[in-house]
Scaffold this active site. Structure first.
Site, mmCIF file in Angstrom:
data_model
loop_
_atom_site.group_PDB
_atom_site.id
_atom_site.type_symbol
_atom_site.label_atom_id
_atom_site.label_comp_id
_atom_site.label_asym_id
_atom_site.label_seq_id
_atom_site.Cartn_x
_atom_site.Cartn_y
_atom_site.Cartn_z
ATOM 1 N N ASN A 26 7.096 1.305 8.316
ATOM 2 C CA ASN A 26 6.975 2.189 7.145
ATOM 3 C C ASN A 26 7.717 3.499 7.383
ATOM 4 O O ASN A 26 8.331 4.042 6.471
ATOM 5 C CB ASN A 26 5.504 2.470 6.823
ATOM 6 N N HIS A 68 -2.046 2.105 2.964
ATOM 7 C CA HIS A 68 -3.120 1.225 3.434
ATOM 8 C C HIS A 68 -2.863 -0.188 2.913
ATOM 9 O O HIS A 68 -2.529 -0.361 1.739
ATOM 10 C CB HIS A 68 -4.472 1.748 2.936
ATOM 11 N N SER A 104 -1.729 0.180 -0.969
ATOM 12 C CA SER A 104 -2.010 1.401 -1.733
ATOM 13 C C SER A 104 -1.459 2.595 -0.975
ATOM 14 O O SER A 104 -1.542 2.649 0.250
ATOM 15 C CB SER A 104 -3.519 1.618 -1.873
ATOM 16 N N ASN A 147 -1.155 8.533 2.902
ATOM 17 C CA ASN A 147 -1.294 7.405 3.814
ATOM 18 C C ASN A 147 -0.974 6.127 3.058
ATOM 19 O O ASN A 147 -1.111 6.066 1.832
ATOM 20 C CB ASN A 147 -2.727 7.341 4.348
ATOM 21 N N ASP A 188 -9.809 6.103 4.229
ATOM 22 C CA ASP A 188 -9.166 5.304 3.164
ATOM 23 C C ASP A 188 -9.804 5.511 1.789
ATOM 24 O O ASP A 188 -9.944 4.573 1.001
ATOM 25 C CB ASP A 188 -9.220 3.798 3.508
HETATM 26 C C1 GRF Z 1 0.767 -0.855 7.787
HETATM 27 O O1 GRF Z 1 0.297 -2.124 7.419
HETATM 28 C C2 GRF Z 1 0.020 0.208 7.061
HETATM 29 O O2 GRF Z 1 -0.443 -0.191 5.810
HETATM 30 C C3 GRF Z 1 -1.144 0.483 7.979
HETATM 31 O O3 GRF Z 1 -0.614 0.337 9.272
HETATM 32 C C4 GRF Z 1 0.499 -0.541 9.247
HETATM 33 C C5 GRF Z 1 1.633 0.185 9.888
HETATM 34 O O4 GRF Z 1 2.723 -0.649 10.092
HETATM 35 N N1 GRF Z 1 -1.703 1.774 7.716
HETATM 36 P P1 GRF Z 1 4.128 -0.067 10.593
HETATM 37 O O5 GRF Z 1 3.882 0.604 11.930
HETATM 38 O O6 GRF Z 1 4.586 0.878 9.558
HETATM 39 O O7 GRF Z 1 5.012 -1.265 10.704
#
Ligand code: GRF
Length: 316
Positions: free
Chosen positions: A16, A110, A137, A108, A146
């Protein structure tokens, strides 16, 4: 355009983070990534961020009090000049003090359609429940895990035979689409006239018997069949401002307000001494205060008949 300055906090892979970072490379993106920080020195994402020329920082949390660790992270984030924090797989529960410092400026992502499945193992829980869709989300971070206001969601169909892993993979694809867009929308909204007008609209229309018309091209709020109590001035004669115009008691109050904060308050052209212009586009608008201004302005124009009725209602 002044870009928002984002610090991303990660604990692991950082896909992400990568999505945010590459979205930010586009010249039209309203934010830039100025720091990637982690509680885990081995986080994969740190290497990528560094290779992409972004400042990185790691502070392991082991043997540190949560408040102390959070304070260390906060100091670095502030030192880097961040305006917002984006959590992206940051696997730490944050102290209330840290959350408070970034209230309204920390997002954040989630991996569930909140409010469903807060916490961990979201995909398995969605599959076990027989849901047709999982999803993700983006939400504002509040002290409760969350639980903050959801800013955007994306559904992901659950396929027959999906396991938590196969579903997680597709949800990640969705996250990578959703997070950069919602973050862009969020950091831009303070300067987006449509969003600002909507904030006023919700509060103005909450006043008794309020209605909306367009007057001289401006959204204008009044009491049905009676006087107007608020206007939103959007780029009036190309002045570039978005502002709320409300009733005040007269020249003295007008001068006092302008004197108290001349960036925010101004004398609206053609409206005379009985009105004040309040800039909405400075990025720090206190919306509760705007609600109070609207209520006060409503009261100033409300016919006796209506206020009397309300007094009577108030007695019961
Ligand atoms: C993601 O699935 C996010 O929704 C959650 O942690 C994971 C992080 O994945 N909060 P990455 O490190 O971004 O691949």
């Amino acid at each position: 355009m002044t870009k928002a300055r984002i610090a991303i906090l990660i604990s692991g892979t950082g896909t992400n983070m990568a999505a945010l970072l590459y979205a930010a490379k586009h010249p039209s993106c309203p934010y830039e990534i100025i720091l990637v920080a982690s509680n885990n020195s081995d986080a994969e994402g740190l290497k990528l961020a560094a290779a992409e020329g972004i400042a990185t920082f790691a502070q392991p949390h082991q043997h540190l009090d949560r408040a102390v660790h959070d304070a260390m992270m906060h100091d670095r984030i502030v030192h880097a000049g961040a305006t917002h924090v984006a959590l992206a797989g940051y696997m730490r529960i944050l102290s209330e003090a840290f959350v408070q410092k970034w209230e309204g400026r920390m997002l954040n992502v989630h991996p569930s359609l909140l409010p469903k499945y807060k916490g961990l193992h979201t995909h398995q829980r969605a599959i076990d429940a027989g849901d047709s869709h999982g999803g993700c989300s983006v939400h504002l971070v509040t002290a409760e895990l969350d639980d903050g206001p959801v800013l955007g969601q994306m559904q992901v169909a659950i396929l027959p035979g999906d396991t938590a892993d196969t579903l997680a993979e597709r949800v990640k694809l969705a996250e990578h689409q959703l997070y950069p867009r919602i973050l862009a929308e969020y950091v831009s909204r303070d300067s987006d006239p449509a969003w600002l007008v909507q904030q006023v609209r919700e509060r103005a229309m909450a006043q008794p018997e309020a209605d909306e018309v367009t007057s001289h091209g401006m959204p204008c709020f009044g009491i049905t069949g009676a006087k107007k109590f608020a206007y939103v001035s959007v780029d009036h004669h190309g002045d570039g401002k978005t502002a709320l115009l409300v009733k005040i008691s007269g020249a003295e109050e007008q001068a006092m307000l302008i004197d108290s904060d001349e960036d925010r308050y101004y004398r609206p052209a053609y409206f005379g001494d009985g009105w004040i212009g309040i800039r909405l586009d400075l990025g720090d608008t206190d919306w509760d205060h705007i609600g109070e201004w609207l209520a006060k302005s409503w009261l100033a124009v409300a016919p006796k008949k209506l206020t009397k009725l309300m007094d009577v209602a108030g007695e019961f």
